[in-house]
Design a protein around this motif. Structure first.
Motif, PDB file in Angstrom:
ATOM      1  N   ARG A 105       0.854  -1.186   0.000  1.00 14.04           N
ATOM      2  CA  ARG A 105       0.000   0.000   0.000  1.00 14.04           C
ATOM      3  C   ARG A 105       0.896   1.246   0.000  1.00 14.04           C
ATOM      4  O   ARG A 105       1.770   1.402   0.856  1.00 14.04           O
ATOM      5  N   PHE A 106       0.678   2.123  -0.975  1.00 13.06           N
ATOM      6  CA  PHE A 106       1.432   3.372  -1.055  1.00 13.06           C
ATOM      7  C   PHE A 106       0.442   4.530  -1.023  1.00 13.06           C
ATOM      8  O   PHE A 106      -0.539   4.532  -1.777  1.00 13.06           O
ATOM      9  N   THR A 107       0.705   5.510  -0.151  1.00 11.84           N
ATOM     10  CA  THR A 107      -0.215   6.622   0.030  1.00 11.84           C
ATOM     11  C   THR A 107       0.529   7.951  -0.037  1.00 11.84           C
ATOM     12  O   THR A 107       1.154   8.374   0.942  1.00 11.84           O
ATOM     13  N   PRO A 108       0.536   8.637  -1.175  1.00 14.64           N
ATOM     14  CA  PRO A 108       1.000  10.026  -1.187  1.00 14.64           C
ATOM     15  C   PRO A 108      -0.066  10.907  -0.538  1.00 14.64           C
ATOM     16  O   PRO A 108      -1.262  10.682  -0.730  1.00 14.64           O
ATOM     17  N   TYR A 109       0.377  11.872   0.262  1.00 15.99           N
ATOM     18  CA  TYR A 109      -0.604  12.652   1.014  1.00 15.99           C
ATOM     19  C   TYR A 109      -0.108  14.070   1.250  1.00 15.99           C
ATOM     20  O   TYR A 109       1.069  14.393   1.075  1.00 15.99           O
ATOM     21  N   GLY A 110      -1.038  14.910   1.644  1.00 16.28           N
ATOM     22  CA  GLY A 110      -0.709  16.267   2.072  1.00 16.28           C
ATOM     23  C   GLY A 110      -1.032  16.420   3.544  1.00 16.28           C
ATOM     24  O   GLY A 110      -2.080  15.956   4.008  1.00 16.28           O
ATOM     25  N   TRP A 111      -0.123  17.050   4.255  1.00 15.25           N
ATOM     26  CA  TRP A 111      -0.311  17.299   5.689  1.00 15.25           C
ATOM     27  C   TRP A 111      -0.424  18.805   5.867  1.00 15.25           C
ATOM     28  O   TRP A 111       0.555  19.530   5.716  1.00 15.25           O
ATOM     29  N   LEU A 112      -1.621  19.292   6.163  1.00 17.79           N
ATOM     30  CA  LEU A 112      -1.850  20.727   6.302  1.00 17.79           C
ATOM     31  C   LEU A 112      -1.449  21.141   7.708  1.00 17.79           C
ATOM     32  O   LEU A 112      -2.265  21.354   8.594  1.00 17.79           O
ATOM     33  N   THR A 113      -0.143  21.268   7.901  1.00 22.44           N
ATOM     34  CA  THR A 113       0.409  21.366   9.249  1.00 22.44           C
ATOM     35  C   THR A 113       0.392  22.785   9.804  1.00 22.44           C
ATOM     36  O   THR A 113       0.569  23.767   9.079  1.00 22.44           O
ATOM     37  N   ALA A 114       0.180  22.859  11.110  1.00 21.35           N
ATOM     38  CA  ALA A 114       0.338  24.091  11.887  1.00 21.35           C
ATOM     39  C   ALA A 114       1.464  23.868  12.885  1.00 21.35           C
ATOM     40  O   ALA A 114       1.779  22.726  13.238  1.00 21.35           O
ATOM     41  N   LEU A 115       2.078  24.963  13.362  1.00 24.30           N
ATOM     42  CA  LEU A 115       3.206  24.889  14.294  1.00 24.30           C
ATOM     43  C   LEU A 115       2.888  25.656  15.569  1.00 24.30           C
ATOM     44  O   LEU A 115       2.430  26.801  15.509  1.00 24.30           O
ATOM     45  N   ASN A 116       3.149  25.019  16.704  1.00 24.38           N
ATOM     46  CA  ASN A 116       2.986  25.667  18.011  1.00 24.38           C
ATOM     47  C   ASN A 116       4.115  25.202  18.916  1.00 24.38           C
ATOM     48  O   ASN A 116       4.226  24.007  19.214  1.00 24.38           O
ATOM     49  N   GLY A 117       4.968  26.150  19.329  1.00 23.99           N
ATOM     50  CA  GLY A 117       6.065  25.777  20.209  1.00 23.99           C
ATOM     51  C   GLY A 117       7.170  26.804  20.206  1.00 23.99           C
ATOM     52  O   GLY A 117       6.941  27.988  19.931  1.00 23.99           O
ATOM     53  N   THR A 118       8.382  26.349  20.481  1.00 21.79           N
ATOM     54  CA  THR A 118       9.547  27.233  20.594  1.00 21.79           C
ATOM     55  C   THR A 118      10.663  26.739  19.699  1.00 21.79           C
ATOM     56  O   THR A 118      11.000  25.548  19.707  1.00 21.79           O
TER      57      THR A 118
END
Length: 299
Positions: free
Chosen positions: A51-64
């Protein structure tokens, strides 16, 4: 001379005798022949599926984020990142090879993102850093995350399967922090361009061991829910990291023996990493999270 009746009677007796002899021979053959041997079918050997899954990760960032001893607080949604990244480039994919209860896992995510002054603010300096800098202008991060591991199905209850997994997660980062120069400051380790100073981390790499578990539930034919969680780091690479992923897959159709499915879900990844001291200090204490959208191919 024999009469016709006598000849007919003799012919009938001869015919009956031939029939009895033939029947006796067949009966004797049936008694002497051994019964046919039963055929035992060999159990089916499990085959590999992929199984191969290309994907998009609509990422947000919270930290230091800490670069050369300068720490900034990051609080940026996916929309903020898209608006302030000149080139939002991503290469992401998930791969699984399964044979019966055993599976090989791999995942890669490569991104280059930018965050502007509205979502980055200065924090306390690291020990040994003198002077002051003004409000940070922005942060650019190039980041690659690669995972490899193995999973084994330890229990199954009808449509519900439970896996344990283990492996390693590799991190690569390069971070550039740009700041306003608003006061006297020791800037010997910074690059200055006009009224801006740039702290560049260079290449930073580390590897985290990880262990976890996964649930796979077949909701209906062609519909599957996956839940996964893992923890890692343990002071080997980062101080600590954890991850949680939930996805729902639904079949779209089959073409030339390959089954295609849509995948939607949510991924959360946290890591607390630090290296060096004073002006050589690099830190990434960050929570990355957001929706996952992709299409998988199974063959």
């Amino acid at each position: 001379m024999q009469t016709a009746a006598v000849r007919f009677r003799r012919a009938m007796l001869a015919s009956v005798g031939v029939t009895l002899v033939a029947a006796g021979t067949a009966w004797a053959a049936d008694l002497s022949a051994p019964p046919p041997a039963s055929v035992l079918e060999a159990p089916a050997v499990p085959s590999w599926t992929y199984r191969f899954t290309p994907y998009g990760w609509l990422t947000a960032l919270n930290g230091t984020q800490t670069v050369r001893g300068r720490s900034v607080k990051v609080d940026a949604s996916f929309v903020d990142i898209v608006e302030n990244t000149d080139t939002l480039v991503g290469l992401m994919g998930d791969f699984e090879a399964r044979n019966g209860p055993f599976a090989l896992l791999a995942n890669v995510a490569w991104t280059k993102i930018g965050v502007d002054r509205g979502n980055v603010r200065s924090r306390a300096r690291a020990p040994g850093v003198t002077g002051s800098l003004g409000t940070s202008l922005g942060l650019d991060i190039e980041m690659a995350i690669a995972e490899v591991g193995i999973a084994y199905e330890v229990a199954r209850f009808g449509a519900l399967a439970f896996d344990i997994l283990g492996g390693a997660r590799y991190w690569h980062q390069e971070a550039d922090l740009s700041l306003d120069v608003t006061a006297a400051v020791s800037i010997g380790d910074l690059e200055v361009a006009g009224a801006r100073a740039f702290a560049r981390s260079g290449s930073v790499d580390w590897v985290d061991p990880m262990v976890g578990a996964r649930l796979r539930y077949t909701v209906a034919p062609g519909h599957e829910l996956w839940l996964r969680g893992d923890i890692g780091g343990f002071g080997v690479g980062s101080d600590f990291s954890w991850q949680a992923i939930g996805t729902y897959g639904f079949e779209l159709g089959t073409y030339q023996g390959i089954t295609f499915s849509g995948v939607i879900g949510y991924r959360v990844l946290y890591v607390d990493y630090v290296q060096g001291e004073s002006r050589q200090r690099y830190g990434f204490d960050m929570l990355q999270h957001g929706p996952v959208l992709g299409v998988s191919a199974r063959f």
